[in-house]
Design a protein around this motif. Structure first.
Motif, PDB file in Angstrom:
ATOM      1  N   THR A  14       0.827  -1.210   0.000  1.00 24.94           N
ATOM      2  CA  THR A  14       0.000   0.000   0.000  1.00 24.94           C
ATOM      3  C   THR A  14       0.861   1.259   0.000  1.00 24.94           C
ATOM      4  OG1 THR A  14      -0.171  -0.033   2.424  1.00 24.94           O
ATOM      5  CG2 THR A  14      -1.928  -1.117   1.178  1.00 24.94           C
ATOM      6  N   SER A  15       2.150   1.108  -0.268  1.00 27.07           N
ATOM      7  CA  SER A  15       3.032   2.273  -0.303  1.00 27.07           C
ATOM      8  C   SER A  15       2.527   3.291  -1.327  1.00 27.07           C
ATOM      9  CB  SER A  15       4.449   1.836  -0.667  1.00 27.07           C
ATOM     10  OG  SER A  15       5.309   2.943  -0.768  1.00 27.07           O
ATOM     11  N   GLY A  16       2.223   4.492  -0.869  1.00 26.63           N
ATOM     12  CA  GLY A  16       1.744   5.549  -1.754  1.00 26.63           C
ATOM     13  C   GLY A  16       0.271   5.466  -2.105  1.00 26.63           C
ATOM     14  N   HIS A  17      -0.440   4.434  -1.605  1.00 21.27           N
ATOM     15  CA  HIS A  17      -1.847   4.241  -2.009  1.00 21.27           C
ATOM     16  C   HIS A  17      -2.716   5.441  -1.639  1.00 21.27           C
ATOM     17  CE1 HIS A  17      -5.779   2.425  -2.613  1.00 21.27           C
ATOM     18  NE2 HIS A  17      -6.076   2.607  -1.335  1.00 21.27           N
ATOM     19  N   SER A  18      -2.647   5.901  -0.399  1.00 17.09           N
ATOM     20  CA  SER A  18      -3.532   6.986   0.043  1.00 17.09           C
ATOM     21  C   SER A  18      -3.270   8.260  -0.740  1.00 17.09           C
ATOM     22  CB  SER A  18      -3.352   7.238   1.549  1.00 17.09           C
ATOM     23  OG  SER A  18      -3.725   6.103   2.291  1.00 17.09           O
ATOM     24  N   LYS A  19      -2.010   8.529  -1.025  1.00 18.25           N
ATOM     25  CA  LYS A  19      -1.695   9.741  -1.795  1.00 18.25           C
ATOM     26  C   LYS A  19      -2.169   9.620  -3.239  1.00 18.25           C
ATOM     27  CE  LYS A  19       1.989  11.913   0.802  1.00 18.25           C
ATOM     28  NZ  LYS A  19       3.225  12.712   0.687  1.00 18.25           N
ATOM     29  N   ARG A  20      -2.051   8.434  -3.801  1.00 12.41           N
ATOM     30  CA  ARG A  20      -2.547   8.267  -5.171  1.00 12.41           C
ATOM     31  C   ARG A  20      -4.065   8.364  -5.221  1.00 12.41           C
ATOM     32  NH1 ARG A  20       1.334   4.140  -5.055  1.00 12.41           N
ATOM     33  NH2 ARG A  20      -0.301   2.559  -4.870  1.00 12.41           N
ATOM     34  N   VAL A  21      -4.739   7.774  -4.246  1.00 16.71           N
ATOM     35  CA  VAL A  21      -6.203   7.893  -4.187  1.00 16.71           C
ATOM     36  C   VAL A  21      -6.586   9.367  -4.046  1.00 16.71           C
ATOM     37  CG1 VAL A  21      -8.272   7.357  -2.845  1.00 16.71           C
ATOM     38  CG2 VAL A  21      -6.592   5.572  -3.311  1.00 16.71           C
ATOM     39  N   ALA A  22      -5.844  10.097  -3.230  1.00 18.57           N
ATOM     40  CA  ALA A  22      -6.120  11.530  -3.073  1.00 18.57           C
ATOM     41  C   ALA A  22      -5.922  12.266  -4.395  1.00 18.57           C
ATOM     42  CB  ALA A  22      -5.221  12.121  -1.994  1.00 18.57           C
ATOM     43  N   LEU A  23      -4.872  11.909  -5.142  1.00 18.18           N
ATOM     44  CA  LEU A  23      -4.624  12.542  -6.442  1.00 18.18           C
ATOM     45  C   LEU A  23      -5.746  12.234  -7.419  1.00 18.18           C
ATOM     46  CD1 LEU A  23      -2.908  13.981  -8.587  1.00 18.18           C
ATOM     47  CD2 LEU A  23      -1.715  11.799  -8.959  1.00 18.18           C
ATOM     48  N   PHE A  24      -6.123  10.953  -7.533  1.00 17.53           N
ATOM     49  CA  PHE A  24      -7.206  10.586  -8.462  1.00 17.53           C
ATOM     50  C   PHE A  24      -8.528  11.203  -8.022  1.00 17.53           C
ATOM     51  CE2 PHE A  24      -4.513   6.578  -9.081  1.00 17.53           C
ATOM     52  CZ  PHE A  24      -3.856   7.121 -10.186  1.00 17.53           C
ATOM     53  N   THR A  25      -8.746  11.278  -6.717  1.00 15.51           N
ATOM     54  CA  THR A  25      -9.958  11.925  -6.196  1.00 15.51           C
ATOM     55  C   THR A  25     -10.011  13.381  -6.627  1.00 15.51           C
ATOM     56  OG1 THR A  25     -10.175  10.466  -4.275  1.00 15.51           O
ATOM     57  CG2 THR A  25     -11.103  12.681  -4.069  1.00 15.51           C
ATOM     58  N   ASP A  26      -8.891  14.067  -6.483  1.00 18.12           N
ATOM     59  CA  ASP A  26      -8.837  15.486  -6.855  1.00 18.12           C
ATOM     60  C   ASP A  26      -9.085  15.664  -8.348  1.00 18.12           C
ATOM     61  OD1 ASP A  26      -8.383  18.250  -6.223  1.00 18.12           O
ATOM     62  OD2 ASP A  26      -6.409  18.075  -7.151  1.00 18.12           O
ATOM     63  N   LEU A  27      -8.489  14.798  -9.162  1.00 15.53           N
ATOM     64  CA  LEU A  27      -8.654  14.915 -10.611  1.00 15.53           C
ATOM     65  C   LEU A  27     -10.101  14.639 -11.029  1.00 15.53           C
ATOM     66  CD1 LEU A  27      -5.378  13.127 -11.776  1.00 15.53           C
ATOM     67  CD2 LEU A  27      -5.872  15.582 -11.869  1.00 15.53           C
ATOM     68  N   ILE A  28     -10.704  13.611 -10.436  1.00 18.62           N
ATOM     69  CA  ILE A  28     -12.110  13.302 -10.757  1.00 18.62           C
ATOM     70  C   ILE A  28     -13.014  14.451 -10.315  1.00 18.62           C
ATOM     71  CG2 ILE A  28     -14.055  11.775 -10.221  1.00 18.62           C
ATOM     72  CD1 ILE A  28     -11.973   9.507  -9.895  1.00 18.62           C
ATOM     73  N   ALA A  29     -12.802  14.936  -9.084  1.00 17.49           N
ATOM     74  CA  ALA A  29     -13.636  16.030  -8.568  1.00 17.49           C
ATOM     75  C   ALA A  29     -13.483  17.294  -9.410  1.00 17.49           C
ATOM     76  CB  ALA A  29     -13.262  16.310  -7.115  1.00 17.49           C
ATOM     77  N   ARG A  30     -12.264  17.560  -9.849  1.00 18.28           N
ATOM     78  CA  ARG A  30     -12.033  18.723 -10.724  1.00 18.28           C
ATOM     79  C   ARG A  30     -12.777  18.554 -12.036  1.00 18.28           C
ATOM     80  NH1 ARG A  30      -7.567  22.249 -10.911  1.00 18.28           N
ATOM     81  NH2 ARG A  30      -6.438  20.871  -9.486  1.00 18.28           N
ATOM     82  N   GLU A  31     -12.722  17.347 -12.585  1.00 19.05           N
ATOM     83  CA  GLU A  31     -13.404  17.063 -13.851  1.00 19.05           C
ATOM     84  C   GLU A  31     -14.914  17.198 -13.698  1.00 19.05           C
ATOM     85  OE1 GLU A  31     -13.277  16.359 -17.850  1.00 19.05           O
ATOM     86  OE2 GLU A  31     -11.550  16.534 -16.513  1.00 19.05           O
TER      87      GLU A  31
END
Length: 476
Positions: A293-310
């Motif tokens: 799970t190394s980096g998982h939470s940060k990647r989920v946060a990044l994808f969340t931000d990109l989806i929400a922005r879209e």
């Protein structure tokens, strides 16, 4: 922005500039307690013990403030060696961490501990091989585990904006008065005073919880001059003569009493920037629990931000949602690495324990007023639109649009990242798997936003081989 998103966005809590940092850190410390195999409230109780010692010593207001947060965050690095403990000892990391705090560094106790806590569920051959390896390499293994934990915790504390004194106290938590501790082998006054107090408080709470006040006082007296500064032991013994000291330590209102111990002249409040740093820091704690799970939470946060922005979510709402995404898996700190890193299918009992991470995460975040909305996302990010998810079996409109965004981001990362039971799945294959789950696990608007986002990403030079386990990928 669609109507559902607009309605829900209007209800999201905003950062409160008057919010006390103590409220957030004391609540999040319960996640550290779970990771370290300690009963709930361990760090808070250590704060009660250690602050009374610091006050009796006449520490300055600034030093007391640093001590306050060092005590609550002393276990900030505890998740970073969990996977290694499981691997080396073939043991449940939480049980190991809980039991190891009940022994000193004498050879008889160490030997009994190793025999009682090593490969206990394995066959005789595996058990003997593991114990032999520990006997031959025990010193180096112990140093590795403590060094990883202490340095990682100290680094995260600094990244979260805490002082050098707090960071140094976390780094030196396992140093001993006689120089026999780790990771630097410091002795006497060379050890941070805050670290000396924190270690004393830790042992007092562990033995008080296990066997009562007399046992705690007897243990710290026995280790005086070896583990502990004798002057601090004398202070603790004088405090231990007060029945009210122990009564409060075991009372249900201990957390409220600990709030009152924060020095009023140094009382810290929280703004949005600090909330971001805290969420980011604890995301590092979460992701350090397992190499998978190394980096998982940060990647989920990044994808969340990109989806929400879209999806045209306003900036302030996206910032709030990113924090929720960073913390969505905080309940996994309460799951053993025996389960998290298992390279095979979980059995029924293990699956129940794994699924419980959602409820654990919701319970932790619910303790914090400003994170209360995030709590429902932590608790519901494995719910499904068709009602087949967990833990409550929510359906359709019962699942907020924010949760649906985080769920889509979480599933996407789970599919495209390596897992203990399979290799990473190529992006196009992952999107194909997700497409088949639209309307059941995945919201269609979130999926379309994710597709548009991924179209803008650079393709990888080569994609890893596909190993199809879509059912596991979508639920774990």
């Amino acid at each position: 922005m669609n109507d559902t998103l607009r309605r829900t966005a209007n209800t999201i809590e905003q950062g409160d500039s008057t919010l006390r940092l103590a409220e957030i850190i004391s609540a999040l410390s319960h996640a550290l307690d779970m990771t370290d195999g300690q009963p709930a409230g361990h760090s808070v109780r250590c704060c009660w013990i250690g602050m009374h010692v610091g006050e009796a010593l006449g520490l300055t207001v600034t030093d007391l403030s640093d001590l306050y947060y060092a005590l609550l965050l002393k276990d900030l690095g505890c998740s970073s060696n969990a996977a290694r403990i499981c691997q080396l000892y073939v043991s449940n990391d939480q049980t190991f961490k809980r039991n190891v705090k009940l022994i000193d560094d004498s050879l008889p106790q160490i030997l009994r501990f190793v025999v009682s806590n090593t490969a206990v569920k394995s066959g005789l051959a595996t058990r003997l091989k593991t114990i032999l390896n520990l006997a031959m390499n025990g010193g180096g293994i112990e140093h590795e585990l403590i060094e990883t934990r202490c340095h990682r915790g100290a680094d995260i504390a600094r990244q979260m904006g805490f002082s050098a004194a707090v960071s140094q106290a976390i780094l030196a938590l396992d140093e001993h008065w006689n120089g026999g501790g780790q990771p630097l082998g410091l002795a006497g006054d060379r050890i941070s005073l805050l670290a000396r107090i924190a270690l004393l408080a830790q042992v007092v709470d562990v033995f008080h919880t296990a066997a009562g006040a007399k046992a705690a006082l007897r243990e710290v007296s026995r280790r005086s001059g070896t583990w502990f500064d004798p002057a601090l032991v004398a202070v603790l013994q004088s405090l231990g003569d007060r029945s009210s000291f122990w009564e409060t330590l075991g009372s249900p209102d201990i957390e409220a009493r600990v709030y009152d111990l924060e020095p009023s002249g140094e009382m810290r409040t929280v703004d949005d920037d600090l909330l971001d740093d805290i969420a980011d820091g604890f995301a590092q704690v979460i992701d350090a629990k397992s190499p998978f799970t190394s980096g998982h939470s940060k990647r989920v946060a990044l994808f969340t931000d990109l989806i929400a922005r879209e999806m045209d979510m306003p900036d302030a709402r996206r910032r709030w949602l990113v924090r929720a995404a960073l913390l969505h898996d905080i309940g996994k700190l309460g799951v053993s690495n025996e389960i998290l890193d298992k390279p095979a299918k979980l059995d029924d009992e293990e699956w129940v324990l794994m699924k419980d991470h959602s409820a654990r995460g919701e319970a932790i975040l619910s303790r914090i007023a400003v994170f209360s909305g995030m709590a429902s996302i932590a608790g519901s990010h494995h719910e499904k639109l068709d009602g087949s998810g967990y833990p409550r079996g929510l359906k359709g409109e019962d699942i907020s649009i924010e949760t649906r965004i985080v769920t889509a981001a979480d599933i996407f990362d789970a599919l495209t990242a390596e897992r203990p039971y399979r290799a990473a799945i190529p992006l196009s294959t992952a999107l194909g798997i997700m497409a088949r789950e639209i309307g059941t696990s995945i919201d269609p608007l979130c999926y379309l936003a994710l597709v548009r986002v991924t179209e803008q990403l650079e393709p990888a030079p080569c994609e890893p081989p596909v190993m199809r386990t879509p059912a596991l990928s979508l639920t774990a």
